[in-house]
Design an enzyme around this catalytic site. Sequence first.
Site, short mmCIF file in Angstrom:
data_model
loop_
_atom_site.label_atom_id
_atom_site.label_comp_id
_atom_site.label_asym_id
_atom_site.label_seq_id
_atom_site.Cartn_x
_atom_site.Cartn_y
_atom_site.Cartn_z
N LYS A 187 66.70 -18.03 11.13
CA LYS A 187 65.89 -17.05 10.40
C LYS A 187 64.75 -17.71 9.64
O LYS A 187 63.94 -17.04 9.01
CB LYS A 187 66.77 -16.26 9.42
CG LYS A 187 67.81 -15.37 10.11
CD LYS A 187 68.44 -14.42 9.12
CE LYS A 187 69.79 -13.89 9.56
NZ LYS A 187 69.74 -12.87 10.58
N ASP A 239 75.40 -15.51 -0.10
CA ASP A 239 74.95 -15.44 1.28
C ASP A 239 73.43 -15.37 1.25
O ASP A 239 72.85 -14.34 0.91
CB ASP A 239 75.57 -14.19 1.93
CG ASP A 239 74.95 -13.86 3.28
OD1 ASP A 239 73.97 -14.52 3.68
OD2 ASP A 239 75.46 -12.93 3.94
N CYS A 255 74.64 -4.29 11.12
CA CYS A 255 75.87 -5.02 10.74
C CYS A 255 76.19 -4.79 9.26
O CYS A 255 76.64 -5.71 8.56
CB CYS A 255 75.77 -6.51 11.03
SG CYS A 255 75.49 -6.89 12.74
N HIS A 293 76.54 -7.71 4.49
CA HIS A 293 76.56 -7.78 5.95
C HIS A 293 78.03 -7.97 6.36
O HIS A 293 78.81 -8.56 5.61
CB HIS A 293 75.72 -9.00 6.33
CG HIS A 293 75.54 -9.22 7.80
ND1 HIS A 293 76.49 -9.82 8.58
CD2 HIS A 293 74.49 -8.97 8.62
CE1 HIS A 293 76.04 -9.92 9.81
NE2 HIS A 293 74.82 -9.42 9.87
N GLN A 309 69.24 -13.85 4.20
CA GLN A 309 67.96 -13.13 4.17
C GLN A 309 67.04 -13.63 3.06
O GLN A 309 65.91 -13.15 2.94
CB GLN A 309 68.21 -11.62 3.98
CG GLN A 309 68.93 -10.97 5.14
CD GLN A 309 68.11 -10.93 6.43
OE1 GLN A 309 66.87 -11.00 6.39
NE2 GLN A 309 68.77 -10.82 7.56
N1 C6P Z 1 71.64 -10.60 9.96
C1 C6P Z 1 70.12 -8.97 10.89
O1 C6P Z 1 69.48 -8.45 11.83
P1 C6P Z 1 74.22 -15.32 11.46
O2 C6P Z 1 74.39 -14.30 12.55
O3 C6P Z 1 75.48 -16.10 11.22
O4 C6P Z 1 73.01 -16.18 11.62
O5 C6P Z 1 73.91 -14.49 10.11
C2 C6P Z 1 74.79 -13.49 9.69
C3 C6P Z 1 74.23 -12.79 8.50
C4 C6P Z 1 74.88 -12.92 7.28
N2 C6P Z 1 74.39 -12.35 6.17
C5 C6P Z 1 73.27 -11.63 6.17
C6 C6P Z 1 72.75 -11.05 4.89
C7 C6P Z 1 72.57 -11.45 7.37
O6 C6P Z 1 71.46 -10.74 7.38
C8 C6P Z 1 73.07 -12.02 8.58
C9 C6P Z 1 72.38 -11.79 9.88
C10 C6P Z 1 70.85 -10.28 11.12
O7 C6P Z 1 70.15 -8.45 9.78
C11 C6P Z 1 71.61 -10.28 12.41
S1 C6P Z 1 73.02 -9.22 12.38
#
Ligand code: C6P
Length: 404
Positions: free
Chosen positions: A224, A198, A362, A121, A201
Amino acid sequence: MLDIQKIRSDFPILSQKVNGKPLVYFDNGATSQKPQVVIDAITKYYSEINANIHRGVHTLSQLATDAYEASRKKIQTHINAKFAHEVLFTSGTTHGINLVTNGFASILKPGDEVLVSALEHHSNIVPWQMLCEKTGATLKVVPMDENGELIMSKYDKLLSEKTKVVTVNHISNALGTINPIKYMIEKAHEVGAAILIDGAQAAPHLKPDVQELDCDFYTFSGHKICGPTGTGILYGKEEWLNKLPPYQGGGEMIKEVTFEKTTYADLPHKFEAGTPNIAGGIVLGTAIDYLNEIGFENIQKQEKELLEYGTKRLLEIEGLKIYGTSKEKTSVISFNIDGIHPYDIGTIIDKQGIAVRTGHHCAQPIMNFFCIPGTIRASFSFYNTKEEIDLMVEAVKKAQRMLS
Ligand code: C6P
């Protein structure tokens, strides 16, 4: 077996209509819905114990501090961290990663290498690029194959004594691939590199055991996993958190301040400057309790069924291609239909009450790999049903008829 209808009744939003149709919420990868216990816990905090923490001797401040620290302990147990002070509250995964990259700015030097994976991401690419620009270190990429799996033989070759940090997601948000992180952690450590996982997910689907994994950092977002937005966790091994400098300066992160010199507080406060999201941190604990009551084994079982059923049903549609066909995969289906832009499908099925994400998610490098502008992504949670998948399939077929 989970009683899905009972579980669904915990989530008030799921009984809503959108555009006059029952809501089918398949955008769980972006954010999960919130059960009533989580919504109630937010109201309860502000109605009964709202006060600043770690600061006051008065009763409410003590109650709020105790609740906040109890939540930290709960999360420590949940991820099996050795110490509660290895669990830092953040505003989300992005914050957690930036905290770490900021710390490495004082460690990396020209000639050092940072390894990221091709499946990341943007949150797990851009901060590392910024770090490399600042320090003169080099960013290297672990490539992926057509199934959306990282190529481990290439990873092994890229690792060397120059590698100082490896960063990889546990599960890809765009394709659903579950990465072989245990192997990657072992290999990173063999060359003396630190490794960040990370877990944005992964946390909705499984309980990470950070001691068993032996990762140096593990980060995820509260929103999430049925928790409030603006919450998250960064786990860091004690030795690393002691080594890294503070991320932000301010109140609560100090031992002593004079105009000549400031000394920093012990962990975890060194990394928690300013008034945090107190309600969010406490209620994140409530969300984790809720998920543990349902049980991660049950969650995985339900989501596996949804993944299998959804894959089978979608593949009945002529011209539909699924991106992300790795052996180890979570309940995410990214797809396109021949000759139709993903936005058009997303917009039309929204009129049928179906919420999916469309676009690059993203993760533009993944889209570039497949030479596509984006995909339609259906990401399922344990509260979704096969009937909802049927509704999505019918809506997609209708959109296809309208657009061809
Ligand atoms: N992905 C998606 O629709 P934040 O925004 O900080 O809570 O998470 C960022 C982030 C980082 N790593 C991974 C693997 C992610 O999936 C995400 C967030 C969402 O896939 C929103 S872009």
